[in-house]
Every structure is written in C-alpha cells, then in structure tokens.
Design an enzyme around this catalytic site. Sequence first.
Site, PDB file in Angstrom:
ATOM      1  N   LYS A 153       0.676  -1.293   0.057  1.00  0.00           N
ATOM      2  CA  LYS A 153       0.017  -0.008   0.045  1.00  0.00           C
ATOM      3  C   LYS A 153       0.896   1.192  -0.034  1.00  0.00           C
ATOM      4  O   LYS A 153       0.566   2.149  -0.554  1.00  0.00           O
ATOM      5  CB  LYS A 153      -0.925   0.097   1.250  1.00  0.00           C
TER       6      LYS A 153
ATOM      7  N   ARG B 232      -0.666  -8.377  13.380  1.00  0.00           N
ATOM      8  CA  ARG B 232      -1.114  -7.748  12.322  1.00  0.00           C
ATOM      9  C   ARG B 232      -2.011  -8.312  11.467  1.00  0.00           C
ATOM     10  O   ARG B 232      -3.031  -7.951  10.869  1.00  0.00           O
ATOM     11  CB  ARG B 232      -0.039  -6.759  11.788  1.00  0.00           C
TER      12      ARG B 232
ATOM     13  N   ARG C 213      11.603  -5.325   5.403  1.00  0.00           N
ATOM     14  CA  ARG C 213      11.550  -4.014   5.033  1.00  0.00           C
ATOM     15  C   ARG C 213      12.468  -2.786   5.893  1.00  0.00           C
ATOM     16  O   ARG C 213      12.619  -3.400   6.923  1.00  0.00           O
ATOM     17  CB  ARG C 213      10.056  -3.610   5.319  1.00  0.00           C
TER      18      ARG C 213
ATOM     19  N   ARG D  33      -9.808   0.744   8.217  1.00  0.00           N
ATOM     20  CA  ARG D  33      -9.546  -0.795   8.423  1.00  0.00           C
ATOM     21  C   ARG D  33     -10.518  -1.448   9.250  1.00  0.00           C
ATOM     22  O   ARG D  33     -10.209  -2.608   9.621  1.00  0.00           O
ATOM     23  CB  ARG D  33      -8.507  -0.482   9.693  1.00  0.00           C
TER      24      ARG D  33
ATOM     25  N   ARG E 152      11.194  -1.197  11.209  1.00  0.00           N
ATOM     26  CA  ARG E 152       9.820  -0.874  12.157  1.00  0.00           C
ATOM     27  C   ARG E 152       9.760  -1.721  13.149  1.00  0.00           C
ATOM     28  O   ARG E 152       9.854  -2.808  13.048  1.00  0.00           O
ATOM     29  CB  ARG E 152       8.557  -0.734  11.233  1.00  0.00           C
TER      30      ARG E 152
HETATM   31  P1  AP5 Z   1       4.913  -1.561   1.862  1.00  0.00           P
HETATM   32  O1  AP5 Z   1       4.668  -0.844   0.780  1.00  0.00           O
HETATM   33  O2  AP5 Z   1       5.467  -1.090   3.157  1.00  0.00           O
HETATM   34  O3  AP5 Z   1       3.627  -2.395   2.342  1.00  0.00           O
HETATM   35  P2  AP5 Z   1       2.305  -1.899   3.094  1.00  0.00           P
HETATM   36  O4  AP5 Z   1       1.082  -2.525   2.620  1.00  0.00           O
HETATM   37  O5  AP5 Z   1       2.344  -0.367   3.250  1.00  0.00           O
HETATM   38  O6  AP5 Z   1       2.478  -2.431   4.498  1.00  0.00           O
HETATM   39  P3  AP5 Z   1       2.541  -1.904   6.049  1.00  0.00           P
HETATM   40  O7  AP5 Z   1       3.225  -2.584   6.933  1.00  0.00           O
HETATM   41  O8  AP5 Z   1       3.048  -0.338   6.021  1.00  0.00           O
HETATM   42  O9  AP5 Z   1       0.936  -1.903   6.445  1.00  0.00           O
HETATM   43  P4  AP5 Z   1       0.384  -1.818   7.557  1.00  0.00           P
HETATM   44  O10 AP5 Z   1      -1.046  -1.614   7.029  1.00  0.00           O
HETATM   45  O11 AP5 Z   1       0.587  -2.953   8.378  1.00  0.00           O
HETATM   46  O12 AP5 Z   1       0.851  -0.534   8.330  1.00  0.00           O
HETATM   47  P5  AP5 Z   1       0.333   0.947   8.602  1.00  0.00           P
HETATM   48  O13 AP5 Z   1       1.568   1.721   8.509  1.00  0.00           O
HETATM   49  O14 AP5 Z   1      -1.047   1.184   7.736  1.00  0.00           O
HETATM   50  O15 AP5 Z   1       5.668  -2.756   1.359  1.00  0.00           O
HETATM   51  C1  AP5 Z   1       6.122  -3.657   2.350  1.00  0.00           C
HETATM   52  C2  AP5 Z   1       7.535  -4.226   1.881  1.00  0.00           C
HETATM   53  O16 AP5 Z   1       7.498  -5.161   0.601  1.00  0.00           O
HETATM   54  C3  AP5 Z   1       8.669  -3.099   1.643  1.00  0.00           C
HETATM   55  O17 AP5 Z   1       9.862  -3.683   2.144  1.00  0.00           O
HETATM   56  C4  AP5 Z   1       8.411  -2.894   0.148  1.00  0.00           C
HETATM   57  O18 AP5 Z   1       9.786  -2.372  -0.415  1.00  0.00           O
HETATM   58  C5  AP5 Z   1       8.378  -4.289  -0.313  1.00  0.00           C
HETATM   59  N1  AP5 Z   1       7.490  -4.407  -1.471  1.00  0.00           N
HETATM   60  C6  AP5 Z   1       6.297  -3.684  -1.684  1.00  0.00           C
HETATM   61  N2  AP5 Z   1       5.681  -4.162  -2.937  1.00  0.00           N
HETATM   62  C7  AP5 Z   1       6.442  -5.031  -3.447  1.00  0.00           C
HETATM   63  C8  AP5 Z   1       6.485  -5.783  -4.720  1.00  0.00           C
HETATM   64  N3  AP5 Z   1       5.277  -5.672  -5.432  1.00  0.00           N
HETATM   65  N4  AP5 Z   1       7.810  -6.499  -4.834  1.00  0.00           N
HETATM   66  C9  AP5 Z   1       8.538  -6.914  -3.921  1.00  0.00           C
HETATM   67  N5  AP5 Z   1       8.643  -6.068  -2.745  1.00  0.00           N
HETATM   68  C10 AP5 Z   1       7.654  -5.158  -2.333  1.00  0.00           C
HETATM   69  O19 AP5 Z   1      -0.085   0.581  10.085  1.00  0.00           O
HETATM   70  C11 AP5 Z   1       0.878   0.351  11.379  1.00  0.00           C
HETATM   71  C12 AP5 Z   1       0.064   0.175  12.361  1.00  0.00           C
HETATM   72  O20 AP5 Z   1      -0.699   1.646  12.714  1.00  0.00           O
HETATM   73  C13 AP5 Z   1      -1.276  -0.738  12.723  1.00  0.00           C
HETATM   74  O21 AP5 Z   1      -0.644  -1.751  12.791  1.00  0.00           O
HETATM   75  C14 AP5 Z   1      -2.042   0.179  13.699  1.00  0.00           C
HETATM   76  O22 AP5 Z   1      -1.474  -0.038  15.096  1.00  0.00           O
HETATM   77  C15 AP5 Z   1      -2.093   1.558  13.156  1.00  0.00           C
HETATM   78  N6  AP5 Z   1      -2.834   2.002  12.191  1.00  0.00           N
HETATM   79  C16 AP5 Z   1      -2.699   2.625  11.137  1.00  0.00           C
HETATM   80  N7  AP5 Z   1      -3.790   2.991  10.456  1.00  0.00           N
HETATM   81  C17 AP5 Z   1      -4.988   2.524  11.409  1.00  0.00           C
HETATM   82  C18 AP5 Z   1      -6.318   2.288  11.335  1.00  0.00           C
HETATM   83  N8  AP5 Z   1      -6.702   2.947  10.253  1.00  0.00           N
HETATM   84  N9  AP5 Z   1      -6.997   1.841  12.218  1.00  0.00           N
HETATM   85  C19 AP5 Z   1      -6.153   1.377  13.371  1.00  0.00           C
HETATM   86  N10 AP5 Z   1      -5.117   1.463  13.674  1.00  0.00           N
HETATM   87  C20 AP5 Z   1      -4.219   1.773  12.511  1.00  0.00           C
END
Ligand code: AP5
Length: 220
Positions: free
Chosen positions: A18, A176, A132, A93, A165
């Site tokens: 994402k 997660r 990552r 979410r 992270r």
């Molecule tokens: P990346 O692009 O970072 O993936 P992502 O889907 O953004 O993963 P996240 O871990 O950031 O998602 P998340 O939803 O758990 O975290 P968030 O920050 O929203 O890619 C991942 C890796 O893969 C990278 O190394 C990248 O280089 C690699 N990659 C990507 N695409 C690739 C491809 N096609 N091929 C090969 N490699 C690839 O949330 C974190 C925390 O915040 C949550 O756990 C929660 O506690 C809180 N939070 C955030 N939003 C909310 C909400 N709306 N409600 C409640 N809690 C929330």
Amino acid sequence: MGANKTKLILLGAPGAGKGTLAKMIQAELGFVHLSTGDMLREAVKEGTELGKKAAGYMNEGKLVPDDIVIGILGERLLAEDCEKGFVLDGFPRTRKQAVALEDILRGERMSLDLVLNLETPEEVLIQRLSGRTQCESCGAIYHEENIPSRDPGVCDKCGGKLYQREDDRKEAIEVRLRAYREETAELIDFYSEDGLLKSVDSGKDVETAFKQIAAGLKDG
Ligand code: AP5
C-alpha cells in the site's frame, strides 16, 4: 498519466504494498497520500498525547482504537489539498471507520471513486515485512532483498538512515495479519456491494501492480 478517478482507497493486508504504491501514485498524479500509519508514527516520534496513546497498540501490532484514527484522518481530509485527489493507505480498517469515512466525505460533498484491493499471498506478505527498511528522514520504503538501496542502510533519495519498524518483528507481524483477517478483510465485501472494488495482483513486482492501478484509474 491522466486519471478519471481521483479519490481512492488502497485496501490490503500488511505488506501488500500500500505504502509503496501510494507513493508512486502521489509522484505520478499529484494525489495526496494519506497514510494513518505514517500519521500515527509521526505522533509517536513527536511524543504527542495522541502518540503516547497509540504507541502501545502499534508496537504490539494491534489496531489503534477507531475514535483516535477517525479523528486524525477526518481532520486531515478537510484540508484543501485533498479536493484534487487523494489516496488512502491503511484507512479504513474497520467497518466503523468505513462508515465514518462516508459521513466525512458526504459532509464535504465528496465521494469515493475507487477501492483497489491489493491481493497478495500470505507467505509473500511475511517475506516482505521481515525484510522491510524505511528512511527515517523522507519515509522512502525499501526491502533488503526485493528493493534494496544502493548503499546498505542509506536512503538513495535523501541519504537518510534506514531503520526497521518496531512492528516488523515476527510476533507483531502475526498479530497484524490476524487483525487484518478479523477486522479489515470484511471491507472487501463492504466495497464490493457499493460496486467500487477492483482487484489488483500485488503479489508480483511493483511495476505490474502499478500498471493495473493506472488502468483502473482511467476506466469508466
Ligand atoms: P509496503 O509498501 O510498506 O506495504 P504496506 O502494505 O504499506 O505495509 P504496512 O506494513 O505499512 O501496512 P500496515 O497496514 O500494516 O501498516 P500501517 O503503517 O498502515 O511494502 C512492504 C515491503 O514490501 C517493503 O519492504 C517494500 O519494499 C516491499 N514491497 C512492496 N511491494 C513489493 C512488490 N510488488 N514486490 C516486492 N517487494 C515489494 O499501520 C501500522 C500500525 O498503525 C497498525 O498496525 C495499527 O496499529 C496502526 N494503524 C494505522 N492505521 C490504522 C487504522 N486505520 N486503524 C487502526 N490502527 C491503525
């Protein structure tokens, strides 16, 4: 690249790509990238009251309570720059967040154009999250094997330091992924019923996924 659809959600499990794809959409189209994860991490870094409340949940891999997240996202969506187009990453979410988003947008006479569901096999998600790294200065996202920086530990874009992270530890990844299955996956049906959902194969390389997204933004 032109686009007919300018208000979108990237839905997908942790590690689906994402953040990576939202940054590309922002760079190509100028849409505002709205990541609740980034907003919360910033609050934690700055040690604000909000950050103090959120830190424990985030480090364990649990979702932060709806009211907190709806509050910060709702406020950000009212800013003028969102009128041109935005890409939501990590929000909504839960069903409660999805309903709140509809209310906020309705209040601003806006509506969603498209929800892209990034489909990625679970073993791929785990491999991605475990390797990552991210730039602590500009937020650029890398992967030790898949998308490495030229100099290990150093950001190609700004020379900043790369870090891992806190919630990319094995135990937190499991929590997660469970939170995704139990609380977020139902949004696939929620948005299918609205006719807004399109699937993207995000299990392959980034370019393949981005091409599918670009095509989806021009359709219709
Ligand atoms: P990346 O692009 O970072 O993936 P992502 O889907 O953004 O993963 P996240 O871990 O950031 O998602 P998340 O939803 O758990 O975290 P968030 O920050 O929203 O890619 C991942 C890796 O893969 C990278 O190394 C990248 O280089 C690699 N990659 C990507 N695409 C690739 C491809 N096609 N091929 C090969 N490699 C690839 O949330 C974190 C925390 O915040 C949550 O756990 C929660 O506690 C809180 N939070 C955030 N939003 C909310 C909400 N709306 N409600 C409640 N809690 C929330």
